[in-house]
Design a protein around this motif. Structure first.
Motif, PDB file in Angstrom:
ATOM      1  N   LYS A 163      42.342  -5.644  -9.784  1.00  0.00           N
ATOM      2  CA  LYS A 163      41.582  -5.877  -8.550  1.00  0.00           C
ATOM      3  C   LYS A 163      40.075  -5.785  -8.736  1.00  0.00           C
ATOM      4  O   LYS A 163      39.322  -6.283  -7.911  1.00  0.00           O
ATOM      5  N   ARG A 164      39.619  -5.161  -9.779  1.00  0.00           N
ATOM      6  CA  ARG A 164      38.199  -4.831  -9.932  1.00  0.00           C
ATOM      7  C   ARG A 164      37.242  -6.000  -9.729  1.00  0.00           C
ATOM      8  O   ARG A 164      36.302  -5.878  -8.959  1.00  0.00           O
ATOM      9  N   PRO A 165      37.427  -7.134 -10.411  1.00  0.00           N
ATOM     10  CA  PRO A 165      36.444  -8.225 -10.232  1.00  0.00           C
ATOM     11  C   PRO A 165      36.387  -8.725  -8.785  1.00  0.00           C
ATOM     12  O   PRO A 165      35.315  -8.997  -8.261  1.00  0.00           O
ATOM     13  N   TYR A 166      37.551  -8.822  -8.149  1.00  0.00           N
ATOM     14  CA  TYR A 166      37.605  -9.333  -6.784  1.00  0.00           C
ATOM     15  C   TYR A 166      37.002  -8.349  -5.791  1.00  0.00           C
ATOM     16  O   TYR A 166      36.292  -8.737  -4.879  1.00  0.00           O
ATOM     17  N   GLN A 167      37.293  -7.069  -5.985  1.00  0.00           N
ATOM     18  CA  GLN A 167      36.758  -6.065  -5.077  1.00  0.00           C
ATOM     19  C   GLN A 167      35.240  -6.018  -5.149  1.00  0.00           C
ATOM     20  O   GLN A 167      34.582  -5.894  -4.118  1.00  0.00           O
ATOM     21  N   THR A 168      34.691  -6.121  -6.322  1.00  0.00           N
ATOM     22  CA  THR A 168      33.237  -6.078  -6.475  1.00  0.00           C
ATOM     23  C   THR A 168      32.587  -7.214  -5.704  1.00  0.00           C
ATOM     24  O   THR A 168      31.625  -7.012  -4.956  1.00  0.00           O
ATOM     25  N   VAL A 169      33.113  -8.421  -5.851  1.00  0.00           N
ATOM     26  CA  VAL A 169      32.562  -9.585  -5.150  1.00  0.00           C
ATOM     27  C   VAL A 169      32.715  -9.410  -3.645  1.00  0.00           C
ATOM     28  O   VAL A 169      31.781  -9.680  -2.883  1.00  0.00           O
ATOM     29  N   MET A 170      33.874  -8.943  -3.201  1.00  0.00           N
ATOM     30  CA  MET A 170      34.110  -8.768  -1.763  1.00  0.00           C
ATOM     31  C   MET A 170      33.177  -7.700  -1.180  1.00  0.00           C
ATOM     32  O   MET A 170      32.648  -7.876  -0.078  1.00  0.00           O
ATOM     33  N   TYR A 171      32.964  -6.601  -1.897  1.00  0.00           N
ATOM     34  CA  TYR A 171      32.053  -5.569  -1.417  1.00  0.00           C
ATOM     35  C   TYR A 171      30.628  -6.104  -1.313  1.00  0.00           C
ATOM     36  O   TYR A 171      29.911  -5.813  -0.357  1.00  0.00           O
ATOM     37  N   MET A 172      30.217  -6.873  -2.290  1.00  0.00           N
ATOM     38  CA  MET A 172      28.860  -7.433  -2.267  1.00  0.00           C
ATOM     39  C   MET A 172      28.688  -8.381  -1.091  1.00  0.00           C
ATOM     40  O   MET A 172      27.696  -8.297  -0.352  1.00  0.00           O
ATOM     41  N   LEU A 173      29.646  -9.285  -0.882  1.00  0.00           N
ATOM     42  CA  LEU A 173      29.554 -10.237   0.227  1.00  0.00           C
ATOM     43  C   LEU A 173      29.619  -9.518   1.576  1.00  0.00           C
ATOM     44  O   LEU A 173      28.859  -9.838   2.499  1.00  0.00           O
ATOM     45  N   GLY A 174      30.512  -8.564   1.688  1.00  0.00           N
ATOM     46  CA  GLY A 174      30.628  -7.803   2.933  1.00  0.00           C
ATOM     47  C   GLY A 174      29.365  -7.010   3.238  1.00  0.00           C
ATOM     48  O   GLY A 174      28.881  -7.006   4.386  1.00  0.00           O
ATOM     49  N   SER A 175      28.813  -6.362   2.237  1.00  0.00           N
ATOM     50  CA  SER A 175      27.573  -5.593   2.423  1.00  0.00           C
ATOM     51  C   SER A 175      26.419  -6.504   2.817  1.00  0.00           C
ATOM     52  O   SER A 175      25.622  -6.174   3.700  1.00  0.00           O
ATOM     53  N   ALA A 176      26.327  -7.660   2.174  1.00  0.00           N
ATOM     54  CA  ALA A 176      25.258  -8.615   2.499  1.00  0.00           C
ATOM     55  C   ALA A 176      25.399  -9.114   3.928  1.00  0.00           C
ATOM     56  O   ALA A 176      24.404  -9.230   4.662  1.00  0.00           O
ATOM     57  N   ALA A 177      26.623  -9.402   4.349  1.00  0.00           N
ATOM     58  CA  ALA A 177      26.849  -9.885   5.715  1.00  0.00           C
ATOM     59  C   ALA A 177      26.476  -8.823   6.748  1.00  0.00           C
ATOM     60  O   ALA A 177      25.801  -9.125   7.742  1.00  0.00           O
ATOM     61  N   ILE A 178      26.884  -7.595   6.503  1.00  0.00           N
ATOM     62  CA  ILE A 178      26.556  -6.503   7.433  1.00  0.00           C
ATOM     63  C   ILE A 178      25.045  -6.297   7.494  1.00  0.00           C
ATOM     64  O   ILE A 178      24.470  -6.157   8.576  1.00  0.00           O
ATOM     65  N   ALA A 179      24.394  -6.281   6.332  1.00  0.00           N
ATOM     66  CA  ALA A 179      22.939  -6.104   6.303  1.00  0.00           C
ATOM     67  C   ALA A 179      22.245  -7.238   7.045  1.00  0.00           C
ATOM     68  O   ALA A 179      21.295  -7.006   7.807  1.00  0.00           O
ATOM     69  N   PHE A 180      22.698  -8.459   6.852  1.00  0.00           N
ATOM     70  CA  PHE A 180      22.099  -9.609   7.534  1.00  0.00           C
ATOM     71  C   PHE A 180      22.242  -9.473   9.050  1.00  0.00           C
ATOM     72  O   PHE A 180      21.280  -9.684   9.797  1.00  0.00           O
ATOM     73  N   ILE A 181      23.416  -9.097   9.512  1.00  0.00           N
ATOM     74  CA  ILE A 181      23.653  -8.960  10.952  1.00  0.00           C
ATOM     75  C   ILE A 181      22.769  -7.860  11.536  1.00  0.00           C
ATOM     76  O   ILE A 181      22.136  -8.049  12.584  1.00  0.00           O
ATOM     77  N   VAL A 182      22.689  -6.721  10.865  1.00  0.00           N
ATOM     78  CA  VAL A 182      21.867  -5.612  11.355  1.00  0.00           C
ATOM     79  C   VAL A 182      20.395  -6.017  11.411  1.00  0.00           C
ATOM     80  O   VAL A 182      19.709  -5.780  12.408  1.00  0.00           O
ATOM     81  N   VAL A 183      19.902  -6.638  10.349  1.00  0.00           N
ATOM     82  CA  VAL A 183      18.497  -7.062  10.318  1.00  0.00           C
ATOM     83  C   VAL A 183      18.238  -8.121  11.381  1.00  0.00           C
ATOM     84  O   VAL A 183      17.212  -8.087  12.075  1.00  0.00           O
ATOM     85  N   TYR A 184      19.145  -9.049  11.560  1.00  0.00           N
ATOM     86  CA  TYR A 184      18.984 -10.101  12.574  1.00  0.00           C
ATOM     87  C   TYR A 184      18.916  -9.493  13.978  1.00  0.00           C
ATOM     88  O   TYR A 184      18.042  -9.825  14.784  1.00  0.00           O
ATOM     89  N   LEU A 185      19.839  -8.549  14.253  1.00  0.00           N
ATOM     90  CA  LEU A 185      19.850  -7.918  15.580  1.00  0.00           C
ATOM     91  C   LEU A 185      18.591  -7.070  15.806  1.00  0.00           C
ATOM     92  O   LEU A 185      18.029  -7.075  16.928  1.00  0.00           O
ATOM     93  N   MET A 186      18.131  -6.401  14.780  1.00  0.00           N
ATOM     94  CA  MET A 186      16.918  -5.603  14.917  1.00  0.00           C
ATOM     95  C   MET A 186      15.694  -6.516  15.098  1.00  0.00           C
ATOM     96  O   MET A 186      14.778  -6.189  15.845  1.00  0.00           O
ATOM     97  N   ALA A 187      15.682  -7.653  14.430  1.00  0.00           N
ATOM     98  CA  ALA A 187      14.577  -8.609  14.591  1.00  0.00           C
ATOM     99  C   ALA A 187      14.564  -9.125  16.030  1.00  0.00           C
ATOM    100  O   ALA A 187      13.487  -9.270  16.615  1.00  0.00           O
ATOM    101  N   LYS A 188      15.726  -9.380  16.582  1.00  0.00           N
ATOM    102  CA  LYS A 188      15.807  -9.824  17.995  1.00  0.00           C
ATOM    103  C   LYS A 188      15.312  -8.703  18.915  1.00  0.00           C
ATOM    104  O   LYS A 188      14.601  -8.965  19.887  1.00  0.00           O
ATOM    105  N   LEU A 189      15.676  -7.478  18.582  1.00  0.00           N
ATOM    106  CA  LEU A 189      15.281  -6.325  19.391  1.00  0.00           C
ATOM    107  C   LEU A 189      13.761  -6.138  19.379  1.00  0.00           C
ATOM    108  O   LEU A 189      13.156  -5.862  20.406  1.00  0.00           O
ATOM    109  N   PHE A 190      13.165  -6.308  18.215  1.00  0.00           N
ATOM    110  CA  PHE A 190      11.725  -6.144  18.090  1.00  0.00           C
ATOM    111  C   PHE A 190      10.971  -7.463  18.276  1.00  0.00           C
ATOM    112  O   PHE A 190       9.772  -7.533  18.089  1.00  0.00           O
ATOM    113  N   SER A 191      11.697  -8.536  18.580  1.00  0.00           N
ATOM    114  CA  SER A 191      11.122  -9.874  18.863  1.00  0.00           C
ATOM    115  C   SER A 191      10.199 -10.364  17.778  1.00  0.00           C
ATOM    116  O   SER A 191       9.057 -10.751  18.031  1.00  0.00           O
ATOM    117  N   LEU A 192      10.671 -10.385  16.558  1.00  0.00           N
ATOM    118  CA  LEU A 192       9.871 -10.903  15.439  1.00  0.00           C
ATOM    119  C   LEU A 192      10.154 -12.361  15.243  1.00  0.00           C
ATOM    120  O   LEU A 192      11.158 -12.888  15.279  1.00  0.00           O
TER     121      LEU A 192
END
Length: 192
Positions: A163-192
Protein backbone atom coordinates in the motif's frame (compact mmCIF):
# COMPACT_ATOMS: atom_id res chain seq x y z
CA UNK A 1 16.91 -4.80 35.80
CA UNK A 2 17.63 -8.42 36.68
CA UNK A 3 21.42 -8.34 36.34
CA UNK A 4 21.82 -7.38 40.00
CA UNK A 5 19.86 -10.43 41.09
CA UNK A 6 21.88 -12.58 38.70
CA UNK A 7 25.19 -11.26 40.08
CA UNK A 8 24.06 -11.92 43.65
CA UNK A 9 22.84 -15.42 42.74
CA UNK A 10 26.06 -16.44 40.98
CA UNK A 11 28.23 -14.86 43.70
CA UNK A 12 26.30 -16.74 46.40
CA UNK A 13 26.51 -19.99 44.40
CA UNK A 14 30.29 -19.58 44.26
CA UNK A 15 30.35 -18.89 48.01
CA UNK A 16 32.36 -15.66 47.71
CA UNK A 17 31.83 -12.31 49.37
CA UNK A 18 31.17 -9.02 47.62
CA UNK A 19 34.72 -8.00 48.44
CA UNK A 20 36.19 -11.14 46.87
CA UNK A 21 34.12 -10.64 43.72
CA UNK A 22 35.16 -6.98 43.61
CA UNK A 23 38.83 -8.02 43.60
CA UNK A 24 38.23 -10.47 40.74
CA UNK A 25 36.55 -7.83 38.51
CA UNK A 26 38.74 -4.89 39.62
CA UNK A 27 36.06 -2.75 41.26
CA UNK A 28 35.22 -1.72 44.83
CA UNK A 29 33.02 -3.73 47.18
CA UNK A 30 30.58 -0.81 47.16
CA UNK A 31 30.30 -1.08 43.36
CA UNK A 32 29.36 -4.77 43.62
CA UNK A 33 26.83 -3.87 46.31
CA UNK A 34 25.35 -1.17 44.05
CA UNK A 35 25.05 -3.67 41.19
CA UNK A 36 23.31 -6.22 43.39
CA UNK A 37 20.84 -3.66 44.76
CA UNK A 38 20.14 -2.23 41.31
CA UNK A 39 21.54 1.22 42.07
CA UNK A 40 24.05 0.94 39.23
CA UNK A 41 24.44 -1.18 36.14
CA UNK A 42 27.84 -2.72 35.34
CA UNK A 43 29.63 -1.40 32.27
CA UNK A 44 30.38 -3.74 29.37
CA UNK A 45 33.93 -4.44 30.58
CA UNK A 46 32.62 -5.47 34.01
CA UNK A 47 29.86 -7.60 32.49
CA UNK A 48 32.45 -9.48 30.45
CA UNK A 49 34.62 -10.02 33.52
CA UNK A 50 31.63 -11.16 35.59
CA UNK A 51 30.65 -13.59 32.84
CA UNK A 52 34.15 -15.02 32.89
CA UNK A 53 34.37 -15.22 36.72
CA UNK A 54 30.97 -16.92 37.00
CA UNK A 55 31.72 -19.10 33.95
CA UNK A 56 28.34 -18.29 32.36
CA UNK A 57 27.37 -16.81 29.02
CA UNK A 58 26.47 -13.15 28.71
CA UNK A 59 22.89 -14.19 27.91
CA UNK A 60 22.62 -16.06 31.19
CA UNK A 61 24.11 -13.19 33.15
CA UNK A 62 21.90 -10.44 31.75
CA UNK A 63 18.85 -12.67 31.27
CA UNK A 64 15.73 -10.57 30.91
CA UNK A 65 17.61 -7.27 30.82
CA UNK A 66 17.93 -7.27 27.04
CA UNK A 67 14.15 -7.45 26.61
CA UNK A 68 13.63 -4.74 29.22
CA UNK A 69 16.13 -2.53 27.41
CA UNK A 70 14.42 -3.14 24.06
CA UNK A 71 11.06 -2.20 25.58
CA UNK A 72 12.53 0.97 27.12
CA UNK A 73 14.06 1.96 23.79
CA UNK A 74 10.76 1.26 22.04
CA UNK A 75 8.83 3.30 24.63
CA UNK A 76 11.29 6.18 24.23
CA UNK A 77 10.86 6.08 20.45
CA UNK A 78 7.06 6.04 20.77
CA UNK A 79 7.12 9.09 23.05
CA UNK A 80 9.56 10.82 20.71
CA UNK A 81 7.36 10.15 17.65
CA UNK A 82 4.22 11.30 19.48
CA UNK A 83 5.89 14.50 20.68
CA UNK A 84 7.38 15.39 17.30
CA UNK A 85 4.13 14.46 15.55
CA UNK A 86 2.14 16.73 17.85
CA UNK A 87 4.45 19.68 17.31
CA UNK A 88 4.41 19.08 13.56
CA UNK A 89 0.59 18.97 13.51
CA UNK A 90 0.36 22.31 15.33
CA UNK A 91 2.77 24.04 12.96
CA UNK A 92 1.13 22.45 9.90
CA UNK A 93 -2.23 23.83 10.98
CA UNK A 94 -0.63 27.23 11.66
CA UNK A 95 0.97 27.15 8.21
CA UNK A 96 -2.40 26.66 6.56
CA UNK A 97 -4.48 29.07 8.64
CA UNK A 98 -1.97 31.94 8.87
CA UNK A 99 -1.18 32.33 5.17
CA UNK A 100 -4.16 34.52 4.24
CA UNK A 101 -4.22 36.61 7.46
CA UNK A 102 -0.50 37.40 7.08
CA UNK A 103 -1.11 38.51 3.48
CA UNK A 104 -4.25 40.46 4.41
CA UNK A 105 -2.68 42.41 7.26
CA UNK A 106 0.93 42.70 6.15
CA UNK A 107 0.61 42.56 2.37
CA UNK A 108 3.50 40.69 0.77
CA UNK A 109 5.65 41.27 3.87
CA UNK A 110 3.38 38.72 5.55
CA UNK A 111 5.25 36.02 3.66
CA UNK A 112 8.27 36.58 5.92
CA UNK A 113 6.68 35.41 9.22
CA UNK A 114 4.62 32.82 7.34
CA UNK A 115 7.85 31.40 5.87
CA UNK A 116 9.20 31.03 9.41
CA UNK A 117 6.13 29.06 10.49
CA UNK A 118 6.41 26.95 7.33
CA UNK A 119 10.12 26.30 7.95
CA UNK A 120 9.41 25.11 11.50
CA UNK A 121 6.67 22.80 10.19
CA UNK A 122 9.09 21.36 7.63
CA UNK A 123 11.77 20.85 10.28
CA UNK A 124 9.42 18.78 12.45
CA UNK A 125 8.11 16.91 9.41
CA UNK A 126 11.67 15.81 8.62
CA UNK A 127 12.30 14.86 12.27
CA UNK A 128 9.12 12.75 12.35
CA UNK A 129 10.09 11.14 9.05
CA UNK A 130 13.52 10.30 10.45
CA UNK A 131 11.97 8.53 13.47
CA UNK A 132 9.60 6.67 11.14
CA UNK A 133 12.49 5.51 8.93
CA UNK A 134 14.60 4.46 11.92
CA UNK A 135 11.74 2.25 13.07
CA UNK A 136 10.80 1.06 9.55
CA UNK A 137 7.35 2.67 9.60
CA UNK A 138 5.73 3.84 6.40
CA UNK A 139 1.98 3.40 6.51
CA UNK A 140 -0.60 4.77 8.89
CA UNK A 141 -1.41 1.29 10.17
CA UNK A 142 2.25 0.62 10.98
CA UNK A 143 2.55 3.95 12.79
CA UNK A 144 -0.61 3.32 14.84
CA UNK A 145 0.60 -0.18 15.75
CA UNK A 146 3.99 1.23 16.76
CA UNK A 147 2.50 3.96 18.97
CA UNK A 148 0.38 1.29 20.67
CA UNK A 149 3.57 -0.63 21.43
CA UNK A 150 3.01 -3.55 19.07
CA UNK A 151 4.18 -4.75 15.68
CA UNK A 152 2.21 -6.03 12.72
CA UNK A 153 2.42 -9.72 11.91
CA UNK A 154 4.16 -10.76 8.67
CA UNK A 155 0.99 -10.95 6.54
CA UNK A 156 -0.22 -7.52 7.66
CA UNK A 157 3.27 -6.10 7.13
CA UNK A 158 3.40 -7.42 3.55
CA UNK A 159 -0.05 -5.94 2.85
CA UNK A 160 1.11 -2.58 4.19
CA UNK A 161 4.29 -2.67 2.07
CA UNK A 162 2.07 -3.04 -1.01
CA UNK A 163 0.00 0.00 0.00
CA UNK A 164 2.89 2.40 0.62
CA UNK A 165 3.23 4.05 -2.82
CA UNK A 166 -0.53 4.55 -3.15
CA UNK A 167 -1.01 5.85 0.36
CA UNK A 168 1.74 8.42 -0.06
CA UNK A 169 0.17 9.81 -3.24
CA UNK A 170 -3.32 9.82 -1.69
CA UNK A 171 -2.10 11.63 1.44
CA UNK A 172 -0.34 14.25 -0.67
CA UNK A 173 -3.39 14.86 -2.87
CA UNK A 174 -5.75 14.92 0.10
CA UNK A 175 -3.54 17.32 2.05
CA UNK A 176 -3.21 19.62 -0.97
CA UNK A 177 -6.98 19.64 -1.49
CA UNK A 178 -7.69 20.44 2.16
CA UNK A 179 -5.06 23.19 2.19
CA UNK A 180 -6.48 24.68 -1.01
CA UNK A 181 -10.02 24.71 0.38
CA UNK A 182 -8.94 26.30 3.67
CA UNK A 183 -6.86 28.98 1.93
CA UNK A 184 -9.66 29.68 -0.57
CA UNK A 185 -12.24 30.07 2.22
CA UNK A 186 -9.93 32.29 4.24
CA UNK A 187 -9.23 34.43 1.16
CA UNK A 188 -13.00 34.86 0.71
CA UNK A 189 -13.30 35.73 4.40
CA UNK A 190 -10.59 38.36 4.19
CA UNK A 191 -11.75 39.46 0.68
CA UNK A 192 -8.40 39.17 -1.07
Amino acid sequence: MEVGAQIKKYRSNMGISQEELAEKVYVSRQTVSNWETGKNYPDIHSVLLLSSVFNVSLDQLIKGDVEIMKNEIKETEIKKLNKIGGIYAVFLILTVITFVPFLAFMDWYGLIPWSGVYAIALYFAFKADKVKKENHLSTYKEIVAFTEGRRLDEIEEQQEIGKRPYQTVMYMLGSAAIAFIVVYLMAKLFSL
